[in-house]
Scaffold this motif. Structure first.
Motif, PDB file in Angstrom:
ATOM      1  N   LYS A 149       0.788  -1.125  -0.030  1.00 42.31           N
ATOM      2  CA  LYS A 149       0.129  -0.049  -0.143  1.00 42.31           C
ATOM      3  C   LYS A 149       0.978   1.280  -0.094  1.00 42.31           C
ATOM      4  O   LYS A 149       0.361   2.279  -0.560  1.00 42.31           O
ATOM      5  CB  LYS A 149      -0.744  -0.023   1.201  1.00 42.31           C
ATOM      6  CG  LYS A 149      -1.881   0.990   1.256  1.00 42.31           C
ATOM      7  CD  LYS A 149      -2.960   0.900   0.301  1.00 42.31           C
ATOM      8  CE  LYS A 149      -3.822   2.082   0.275  1.00 42.31           C
ATOM      9  NZ  LYS A 149      -4.710   2.075  -1.020  1.00 42.31           N
ATOM     10  N   CYS A 150       2.004   1.472   0.516  1.00 41.02           N
ATOM     11  CA  CYS A 150       2.959   2.628   0.802  1.00 41.02           C
ATOM     12  C   CYS A 150       3.912   2.561  -0.538  1.00 41.02           C
ATOM     13  O   CYS A 150       4.777   3.547  -0.459  1.00 41.02           O
ATOM     14  CB  CYS A 150       3.787   2.193   2.031  1.00 41.02           C
ATOM     15  SG  CYS A 150       2.781   2.181   3.439  1.00 41.02           S
ATOM     16  N   LEU A 151       3.905   1.628  -1.442  1.00 37.69           N
ATOM     17  CA  LEU A 151       4.733   1.945  -2.582  1.00 37.69           C
ATOM     18  C   LEU A 151       4.173   2.989  -3.462  1.00 37.69           C
ATOM     19  O   LEU A 151       3.045   3.281  -3.643  1.00 37.69           O
ATOM     20  CB  LEU A 151       4.589   0.473  -3.439  1.00 37.69           C
ATOM     21  CG  LEU A 151       5.277  -0.592  -2.975  1.00 37.69           C
ATOM     22  CD1 LEU A 151       5.243  -1.936  -3.930  1.00 37.69           C
ATOM     23  CD2 LEU A 151       6.680  -0.411  -2.882  1.00 37.69           C
ATOM     24  N   GLU A 152       5.161   3.748  -3.929  1.00 38.18           N
ATOM     25  CA  GLU A 152       5.021   4.912  -4.673  1.00 38.18           C
ATOM     26  C   GLU A 152       4.407   4.781  -6.260  1.00 38.18           C
ATOM     27  O   GLU A 152       3.844   5.604  -6.822  1.00 38.18           O
ATOM     28  CB  GLU A 152       6.072   5.949  -4.654  1.00 38.18           C
ATOM     29  CG  GLU A 152       6.280   6.292  -3.411  1.00 38.18           C
ATOM     30  CD  GLU A 152       7.623   7.070  -3.169  1.00 38.18           C
ATOM     31  OE1 GLU A 152       8.023   7.462  -4.161  1.00 38.18           O
ATOM     32  OE2 GLU A 152       8.018   7.635  -2.164  1.00 38.18           O
ATOM     33  N   ALA A 153       5.140   3.679  -6.839  1.00 43.20           N
ATOM     34  CA  ALA A 153       4.897   3.248  -7.908  1.00 43.20           C
ATOM     35  C   ALA A 153       3.391   2.773  -8.437  1.00 43.20           C
ATOM     36  O   ALA A 153       3.018   1.801  -7.411  1.00 43.20           O
ATOM     37  CB  ALA A 153       5.983   2.117  -8.401  1.00 43.20           C
ATOM     38  N   SER A 154       2.842   2.933  -9.332  1.00 47.60           N
ATOM     39  CA  SER A 154       1.537   2.499  -9.576  1.00 47.60           C
ATOM     40  C   SER A 154       1.913   1.246 -10.461  1.00 47.60           C
ATOM     41  O   SER A 154       2.692   1.034 -11.433  1.00 47.60           O
ATOM     42  CB  SER A 154       0.918   3.274 -10.700  1.00 47.60           C
ATOM     43  OG  SER A 154       1.242   3.608 -11.719  1.00 47.60           O
ATOM     44  N   LEU A 155       1.106   0.118  -9.988  1.00 45.19           N
ATOM     45  CA  LEU A 155       1.320  -1.363 -10.341  1.00 45.19           C
ATOM     46  C   LEU A 155       0.169  -1.879 -11.196  1.00 45.19           C
ATOM     47  O   LEU A 155      -0.973  -1.298 -10.366  1.00 45.19           O
ATOM     48  CB  LEU A 155       2.030  -2.102  -9.303  1.00 45.19           C
ATOM     49  CG  LEU A 155       3.418  -1.865  -8.643  1.00 45.19           C
ATOM     50  CD1 LEU A 155       3.708  -2.770  -7.686  1.00 45.19           C
ATOM     51  CD2 LEU A 155       4.351  -1.750  -9.718  1.00 45.19           C
ATOM     52  N   GLU A 156       0.144  -2.755 -11.993  1.00 42.62           N
ATOM     53  CA  GLU A 156      -0.819  -3.294 -12.467  1.00 42.62           C
ATOM     54  C   GLU A 156      -0.930  -4.491 -11.543  1.00 42.62           C
ATOM     55  O   GLU A 156      -0.497  -4.791 -10.503  1.00 42.62           O
ATOM     56  CB  GLU A 156      -0.416  -4.033 -13.802  1.00 42.62           C
ATOM     57  CG  GLU A 156      -0.270  -2.995 -15.071  1.00 42.62           C
ATOM     58  CD  GLU A 156       0.265  -3.628 -16.198  1.00 42.62           C
ATOM     59  OE1 GLU A 156      -0.203  -4.894 -16.403  1.00 42.62           O
ATOM     60  OE2 GLU A 156       0.658  -2.869 -17.128  1.00 42.62           O
ATOM     61  N   LYS A 157      -2.465  -4.999 -11.483  1.00 39.83           N
ATOM     62  CA  LYS A 157      -2.769  -5.927 -10.844  1.00 39.83           C
ATOM     63  C   LYS A 157      -1.939  -7.189 -10.700  1.00 39.83           C
ATOM     64  O   LYS A 157      -1.732  -7.651  -9.633  1.00 39.83           O
ATOM     65  CB  LYS A 157      -4.367  -6.567 -11.200  1.00 39.83           C
ATOM     66  CG  LYS A 157      -5.386  -5.400 -10.726  1.00 39.83           C
ATOM     67  CD  LYS A 157      -6.732  -5.868 -11.113  1.00 39.83           C
ATOM     68  CE  LYS A 157      -7.741  -4.969 -11.081  1.00 39.83           C
ATOM     69  NZ  LYS A 157      -9.019  -5.631 -11.304  1.00 39.83           N
ATOM     70  N   TRP A 158      -1.446  -7.676 -11.694  1.00 37.96           N
ATOM     71  CA  TRP A 158      -0.687  -8.805 -11.476  1.00 37.96           C
ATOM     72  C   TRP A 158       0.870  -8.660 -10.953  1.00 37.96           C
ATOM     73  O   TRP A 158       1.390  -9.432 -10.085  1.00 37.96           O
ATOM     74  CB  TRP A 158      -0.194  -9.611 -13.051  1.00 37.96           C
ATOM     75  CG  TRP A 158       0.532  -8.814 -13.804  1.00 37.96           C
ATOM     76  CD1 TRP A 158       0.236  -7.727 -14.864  1.00 37.96           C
ATOM     77  CD2 TRP A 158       1.965  -8.661 -14.077  1.00 37.96           C
ATOM     78  NE1 TRP A 158       1.124  -7.127 -15.463  1.00 37.96           N
ATOM     79  CE2 TRP A 158       2.260  -7.870 -15.046  1.00 37.96           C
ATOM     80  CE3 TRP A 158       2.986  -9.586 -13.596  1.00 37.96           C
ATOM     81  CZ2 TRP A 158       3.627  -7.488 -15.507  1.00 37.96           C
ATOM     82  CZ3 TRP A 158       4.379  -9.335 -13.772  1.00 37.96           C
ATOM     83  CH2 TRP A 158       4.791  -8.256 -14.612  1.00 37.96           C
ATOM     84  N   GLN A 159       1.170  -7.357 -11.172  1.00 38.50           N
ATOM     85  CA  GLN A 159       2.475  -6.782 -10.642  1.00 38.50           C
ATOM     86  C   GLN A 159       2.309  -6.555  -8.899  1.00 38.50           C
ATOM     87  O   GLN A 159       3.167  -7.058  -8.100  1.00 38.50           O
ATOM     88  CB  GLN A 159       2.985  -5.602 -11.043  1.00 38.50           C
ATOM     89  CG  GLN A 159       3.272  -5.708 -12.491  1.00 38.50           C
ATOM     90  CD  GLN A 159       3.732  -4.533 -12.918  1.00 38.50           C
ATOM     91  OE1 GLN A 159       2.885  -3.419 -12.919  1.00 38.50           O
ATOM     92  NE2 GLN A 159       4.836  -4.510 -13.930  1.00 38.50           N
ATOM     93  N   LYS A 160       0.929  -5.997  -8.585  1.00 39.41           N
ATOM     94  CA  LYS A 160       0.767  -6.177  -7.160  1.00 39.41           C
ATOM     95  C   LYS A 160       0.735  -7.571  -6.468  1.00 39.41           C
ATOM     96  O   LYS A 160       1.262  -7.635  -5.519  1.00 39.41           O
ATOM     97  CB  LYS A 160      -0.293  -5.336  -7.074  1.00 39.41           C
ATOM     98  CG  LYS A 160      -0.531  -4.026  -7.424  1.00 39.41           C
ATOM     99  CD  LYS A 160      -1.746  -3.404  -6.865  1.00 39.41           C
ATOM    100  CE  LYS A 160      -1.687  -1.875  -7.305  1.00 39.41           C
ATOM    101  NZ  LYS A 160      -3.081  -1.064  -7.165  1.00 39.41           N
TER     102      LYS A 160
END
Length: 115
Positions: free
Chosen positions: A35-46
């Protein structure tokens, strides 16, 4: 026969509780970190990132608990949470250092004894 079934059920229940005590804090820490990651990730990357955090906590936290000789279950769960929370940050910094390191130059300097 009935006694062996009861013993098997009791053993499975204690194993299940032990796995939950390991997985739930690890997953909670990894989810907080994600939740604290700054990068926007796709669902599979999350999902992949979350699983990396949980995996690190599942494998590293018990080793830390053993090294530190911790016997209290609540402190063990706290360490599982903290390893899950900080695993992604630590791993990313380790990989940054590995990528920026001059291994070839260090090997040449060592072999040729030049500063």
């Amino acid at each position: 026969m009935l006694e062996s079934i009861i013993n098997l059920a009791a053993a499975w229940e204690s194993d299940f509780v032990a796995w939950l005590q390991l997985l739930l804090p690890s997953a909670a820490g990894s989810a907080c970190s994600l939740k604290c990651l700054e990068a926007s990730l796709e669902k599979w990357q999350k999902l992949y990132t979350f699983l990396i955090g949980v995996s690190c906590a599942v494998f590293i936290a018990p080793a830390l608990v053993e090294i530190l000789a911790i016997t209290a279950p609540k402190i063990e769960m706290c360490i599982n949470f903290l390893v899950g929370l900080f695993a992604l940050a630590v791993i990313s910094e380790i990989f940054k250092e590995i990528q920026s390191a001059d291994f070839i130059g260090a090997i040449k300097r060592y072999l040729l004894k030049r500063p």
